[in-house]
Design a protein around this motif. Sequence first.
Motif, short mmCIF file in Angstrom:
data_model
loop_
_atom_site.label_atom_id
_atom_site.label_comp_id
_atom_site.label_asym_id
_atom_site.label_seq_id
_atom_site.Cartn_x
_atom_site.Cartn_y
_atom_site.Cartn_z
N UNK A 258 0.82 -1.22 0.00
CA UNK A 258 0.00 0.00 0.00
C UNK A 258 0.84 1.26 0.00
N UNK B 47 1.56 5.74 -2.73
CA UNK B 47 1.52 7.19 -2.55
C UNK B 47 2.47 7.66 -1.46
N UNK B 48 3.40 6.79 -1.05
CA UNK B 48 4.29 7.14 0.07
C UNK B 48 5.22 8.29 -0.28
N UNK B 49 5.56 8.40 -1.57
CA UNK B 49 6.32 9.55 -2.03
C UNK B 49 5.35 10.40 -2.85
N UNK C 45 10.20 13.39 -2.50
CA UNK C 45 10.08 14.21 -1.29
C UNK C 45 10.91 15.49 -1.45
N UNK D 137 12.58 4.68 4.37
CA UNK D 137 11.92 3.93 5.45
C UNK D 137 10.47 3.63 5.07
N UNK D 138 9.91 2.62 5.75
CA UNK D 138 8.49 2.29 5.58
C UNK D 138 8.13 2.15 4.12
N UNK D 139 6.98 2.71 3.76
CA UNK D 139 6.49 2.62 2.39
C UNK D 139 7.40 3.30 1.38
N UNK D 140 8.17 4.29 1.83
CA UNK D 140 9.06 5.01 0.92
C UNK D 140 10.10 4.06 0.34
N UNK E 30 -4.23 -2.41 8.72
CA UNK E 30 -4.08 -1.59 7.51
C UNK E 30 -5.38 -0.90 7.14
#
Lengths: 238, 358
Positions: B37, B40-42, B49, B62-65, B225
């Motif tokens: 999911x 859209x993390x970036x 970013x 990190x994470x979704x990025x 989630x």
Amino acid sequence: MITTLKTLAGVLVLASLTSTQAVDITGKVSLKGTPPAEKDLPLDPACGKLWANEKPKTRFYVVGAESGLGDALVYLKKFDGKVQDPAKAALLDQKGCEYSPYVLGVQTGQKILIRNSDPVLHNVHGTPKLNKEFNLAQMAGGKDIERSLDQPEVIVRFKCDVHPWMFAYIGVLPHPYFAVTDKDGKFKIEGVPAGKYTLVAFHRKAHGTEEKAVAQEITVADSAVSANFTVEVPPPAQ
Amino acid sequence: MVPHSSKSTTGLSRFAAFTALATLGLIGLGGLVTSHGAGMAVPDWPTTCGYNMFLFPISQWVGGIFYEHTHRLWASGVGFLTILLAVALQWRAADRSLARLGWIALVLVILQGVLGGLRVSLMKDQIGIAHAALAQGFLVLLTWIAVASSGWWERSRHAPVSAGLTRWVTFLTIAIFVQLVVGATMRHQHAGLAVPDFPLAYGNVWPPTHDAFLQQINANRSDARDFAPITSFQIWVHMAHRMLAMLIGVAVVVASVRLRRSCGKASLPGRLGTVWGWLIVVQILMGAATVWSNKAADIATGHVVLGAVVLGVGFVTTVVCRAALAAAEVPGVLAGAVRHPGPVFEGRTARRVAAVQG
Ligand SMILES: [Cu+2]
């Protein structure tokens, strides 16, 4: 023609007021049924460090004393009187890789300050259906983001895609007469002008959509009004 | 598309195969983005970013990025390989139609990059579906280039493939592509599993989809989630994917057996048939495992990658069958062309052979 009718209706409502005094609506939302167990949030190491002593869980059903249901949005379904512009900004904080508050009510056009109090990056992703979608990165220590939502909408989901467990739900109403229940299900809507209204209690998990929310007719006159609701969790499918 | 066996052709073929493999890896990374999911993390594109994407600090992966950013970097790599491939084909390929395919691949990979960027900047899930479908198409094109530049199907020239079986294999390959698009549609709803059990569906052979039922299941979902609520459309798409899987599964196994029988187990079509048959069985099991694991990101992504492989093998089998069929029909080229209008390989190869003979 429609405008004339609307004006006429407005005049009638005003005429029916027995007093110009505004009163508070108080009450409680209770939960009936057994909600599913809340799950631990699957925090990543960077976010886990922010929770040294606790393990945060999902906040689908916040149930307090005597079955009181927190995080329900209680509001007037319709208000025809004159509405003042919202004075204060609402705050949506990101702390410990969670949005806080989880459920928030705002007025249309009200300024929402979105803050990152965490030492990590979040992306603030609003996914409304009626308002405009937006997605903004907010660095650790970045300055507050200012947004507002211009269309009434119950309910707008905010998420962070960096941390797939981070959500907030914002109810946008065209008037200031709303409240979110506290952890024991109690609410207080202040300064409601006298009149007849439909009062709605919406829980975003139990009801899902606004049409499924529970409602009751109330009459606001000289003295404070009390209204209680029961929200039911349907039994699981299998 | 006349096969060549000169040294440069083999080199080109290897390079095309390498690019195809890199693309398969990219499909896997893209699958991970959606499975986590993290699409859209970036929020920005082509920047990351606010940074130049190649200078984005590793401490921020990190994470979704992490998934989204590595997907973008890998995609740049595949784009670069495709440029090299197009230039190499233009320069070295003896067959000019191969050079043309190289440029088409370059156009597709640019389009694909732009689609990926628009999916982020326009915030539209539907673009994600097109992005997933085009990825499969691009992989097929690279596979085509790799096979066509290898002279690989030359070896299958004498395989006795019937026109009926060839049509069957072609049709199945198209059906698999459709199935992949249905799968992408499910994945880009971001609604988790619309049906959480398998082989039954909510304990029934066919699940209910009325309003009260949907409210009941959504109110009781408790995944961290917090997926978007399930709609009846999502249940329908999910069930369509299962039904199609069943039909395609049976049909591919039948095709596999027929390829082995008519051409022999050791022949190229026979071996491709064997691989195809086993792959589809594993793929269906992976689909079941995706449900049983509550759509665990790694299993769901494995299912996506294997889907691409099943499509690729189907496509190569189609190409090989058509080449064998065309070779068998050389004496009656005109009649053959009339009987089988349209098919790219058969027609073109046949026409070329006819031109050479004439
Ligand atoms: Cu976050």
